[in-house]
Design an enzyme around this catalytic site. Structure first.
Site, PDB file in Angstrom:
ATOM      1  N   HIS A 269     -14.889  54.698  44.377  1.00  0.00           N
ATOM      2  CA  HIS A 269     -14.391  53.730  43.405  1.00  0.00           C
ATOM      3  C   HIS A 269     -14.789  53.896  42.284  1.00  0.00           C
ATOM      4  O   HIS A 269     -13.640  53.144  40.971  1.00  0.00           O
ATOM      5  CB  HIS A 269     -15.613  52.941  43.757  1.00  0.00           C
ATOM      6  CG  HIS A 269     -15.265  51.532  43.076  1.00  0.00           C
ATOM      7  ND1 HIS A 269     -14.283  50.815  43.829  1.00  0.00           N
ATOM      8  CD2 HIS A 269     -16.818  50.969  42.410  1.00  0.00           C
ATOM      9  CE1 HIS A 269     -14.325  49.457  42.746  1.00  0.00           C
ATOM     10  NE2 HIS A 269     -15.686  49.425  41.978  1.00  0.00           N
TER      11      HIS A 269
HETATM   12  C1  HEM Z   1     -20.323  52.234  36.831  1.00  0.00           C
HETATM   13  C2  HEM Z   1     -19.674  52.454  38.115  1.00  0.00           C
HETATM   14  C3  HEM Z   1     -18.887  50.558  38.239  1.00  0.00           C
HETATM   15  C4  HEM Z   1     -17.485  51.185  37.767  1.00  0.00           C
HETATM   16  C5  HEM Z   1     -16.649  52.204  36.734  1.00  0.00           C
HETATM   17  C6  HEM Z   1     -16.693  49.870  38.295  1.00  0.00           C
HETATM   18  C7  HEM Z   1     -15.239  49.991  38.303  1.00  0.00           C
HETATM   19  C8  HEM Z   1     -14.402  48.921  39.098  1.00  0.00           C
HETATM   20  C9  HEM Z   1     -12.927  48.578  38.449  1.00  0.00           C
HETATM   21  C10 HEM Z   1     -12.580  48.848  36.888  1.00  0.00           C
HETATM   22  C11 HEM Z   1     -13.358  47.529  39.404  1.00  0.00           C
HETATM   23  C12 HEM Z   1     -11.087  46.259  39.376  1.00  0.00           C
HETATM   24  C13 HEM Z   1     -10.500  47.192  39.941  1.00  0.00           C
HETATM   25  C14 HEM Z   1      -9.458  46.339  40.047  1.00  0.00           C
HETATM   26  O1  HEM Z   1      -9.407  45.156  39.633  1.00  0.00           O
HETATM   27  O2  HEM Z   1      -8.867  46.772  40.481  1.00  0.00           O
HETATM   28  C15 HEM Z   1     -14.521  46.722  40.220  1.00  0.00           C
HETATM   29  C16 HEM Z   1     -14.075  46.111  40.896  1.00  0.00           C
HETATM   30  C17 HEM Z   1     -15.121  45.811  41.592  1.00  0.00           C
HETATM   31  N1  HEM Z   1     -16.361  46.588  42.252  1.00  0.00           N
HETATM   32 FE1  HEM Z   1     -16.292  48.170  40.495  1.00  0.00          FE
HETATM   33  N2  HEM Z   1     -17.412  49.690  39.258  1.00  0.00           N
HETATM   34  C18 HEM Z   1     -18.830  50.348  39.771  1.00  0.00           C
HETATM   35  C19 HEM Z   1     -19.772  50.142  40.445  1.00  0.00           C
HETATM   36  C20 HEM Z   1     -19.736  49.250  41.139  1.00  0.00           C
HETATM   37  C21 HEM Z   1     -20.948  49.494  42.309  1.00  0.00           C
HETATM   38  C22 HEM Z   1     -22.286  50.302  43.103  1.00  0.00           C
HETATM   39  C23 HEM Z   1     -20.079  48.483  43.601  1.00  0.00           C
HETATM   40  C24 HEM Z   1     -20.961  47.677  44.652  1.00  0.00           C
HETATM   41  C25 HEM Z   1     -21.734  47.971  45.061  1.00  0.00           C
HETATM   42  C26 HEM Z   1     -18.388  47.705  43.181  1.00  0.00           C
HETATM   43  C27 HEM Z   1     -18.561  46.685  43.801  1.00  0.00           C
HETATM   44  C28 HEM Z   1     -16.658  46.421  43.300  1.00  0.00           C
HETATM   45  C29 HEM Z   1     -16.121  44.683  43.928  1.00  0.00           C
HETATM   46  C30 HEM Z   1     -16.984  44.614  45.340  1.00  0.00           C
HETATM   47  C31 HEM Z   1     -14.737  44.991  43.864  1.00  0.00           C
HETATM   48  C32 HEM Z   1     -13.873  44.181  43.600  1.00  0.00           C
HETATM   49  C33 HEM Z   1     -12.498  44.966  44.341  1.00  0.00           C
HETATM   50  C34 HEM Z   1     -13.182  44.599  45.638  1.00  0.00           C
HETATM   51  O3  HEM Z   1     -12.987  43.577  46.341  1.00  0.00           O
HETATM   52  O4  HEM Z   1     -12.278  45.853  46.479  1.00  0.00           O
HETATM   53  N3  HEM Z   1     -18.702  48.673  41.987  1.00  0.00           N
HETATM   54  N4  HEM Z   1     -14.866  48.018  39.440  1.00  0.00           N
END
Ligand code: HEM
Length: 210
Positions: A169
């Site tokens: 991710h």
């Molecule tokens: C340092 C760690 C992380 C970074 C750099 C990161 C980065 C991002 C980014 C850039 C997005 C936007 C993507 C888009 O809008 O297309 C996003 C969305 C999301 N992230 Fe993270 N993330 C991190 C950790 C996590 C963790 C640990 C979880 C869950 C356990 C998580 C769950 C989600 C979810 C549910 C979304 C909404 C997208 C979806 O529903 O598929 N993230 N993240």
């Protein structure tokens, strides 16, 4: 730098929530790895020593489970799988070689993001149930020792699976240029939206015209 022509992808509350999940995830990965293997025991220094790491890890786990579930409820509708997602997976190798033309038009999230979403949900439930069964001194004494040993195995496997999924991710967030801005500032450029999520872009621009 964000541009005034950029479009909003996340509300402030959604971003704040996401970063709470990300921070608890990092704390859990570090405290879990510290308890997993002696070579990583030095990580316990970050949590006030071995005993504190052991005490804090399951409680931080509960905080993460609840906040991930609420995050998942916020986004589940956009992560429902459809026929185009299967086509997207078929043409993914082309996209990885910068030939994105054959990919079906993507809505708010692509099939890769949906796979990450659902694997996280499964991983979180496995971690919660196995973690509760092995939690000393509260719940473990209630269960047969064979089940507790099995839970320890499930906990380790699901933690490794979840760490791999989250590394993917983060890698995707960095690799697809312009995505990090969505989670840092809440906005994305129009070029990014048109290129990576054209169906979502169309929805947003239709809303703007109303
Ligand atoms: C340092 C760690 C992380 C970074 C750099 C990161 C980065 C991002 C980014 C850039 C997005 C936007 C993507 C888009 O809008 O297309 C996003 C969305 C999301 N992230 Fe993270 N993330 C991190 C950790 C996590 C963790 C640990 C979880 C869950 C356990 C998580 C769950 C989600 C979810 C549910 C979304 C909404 C997208 C979806 O529903 O598929 N993230 N993240």
């Amino acid at each position: 730098m964000s541009n005034k022509d950029d479009i909003r992808r996340y509300k402030d509350g959604e971003r704040l929530h996401h970063w709470i999940v990300a921070i608890t995830f990092i704390l859990l990965a570090m405290s879990g790895l510290a308890l997993f293997h002696p070579s990583l025991y030095w990580l316990t220094n970050l949590f006030g020593g071995g005993q504190w790491t052991r005490i804090l890890h399951p409680f931080i786990g509960l905080v993460m489970f609840v906040s991930v579930m609420v995050l998942m409820v916020r986004f589940w509708r956009h992560n429902l799988v459809n026929r185009d997602d299967l086509r997207w997976i078929r043409y993914l190798p082309d996209a990885l070689h910068k030939r994105e033309g054959r990919l079906p038009p993507v809505g708010r999230y692509n099939a890769g993001q949906k796979i990450i979403y659902w694997s996280t949900v499964i991983g979180m439930f496995l971690l919660l149930f196995s973690g509760l069964i092995m939690w000393q001194p509260y719940f473990a004494p209630v269960f047969p020792i064979g089940l507790v040993r099995f839970a320890i195995l499930v906990h380790a496997f699901s933690a490794i699976l979840l760490m791999m999924v989250i590394i993917l991710h983060i890698y995707a967030a960095i690799w697809v240029k312009g995505s990090l801005q969505a989670m840092v500032k809440g906005t994305v450029s129009r070029t990014w939206a048109k290129k990576h999520h054209p169906l979502w872009y169309r929805e947003v621009t239709q809303e703007e015209r109303k």
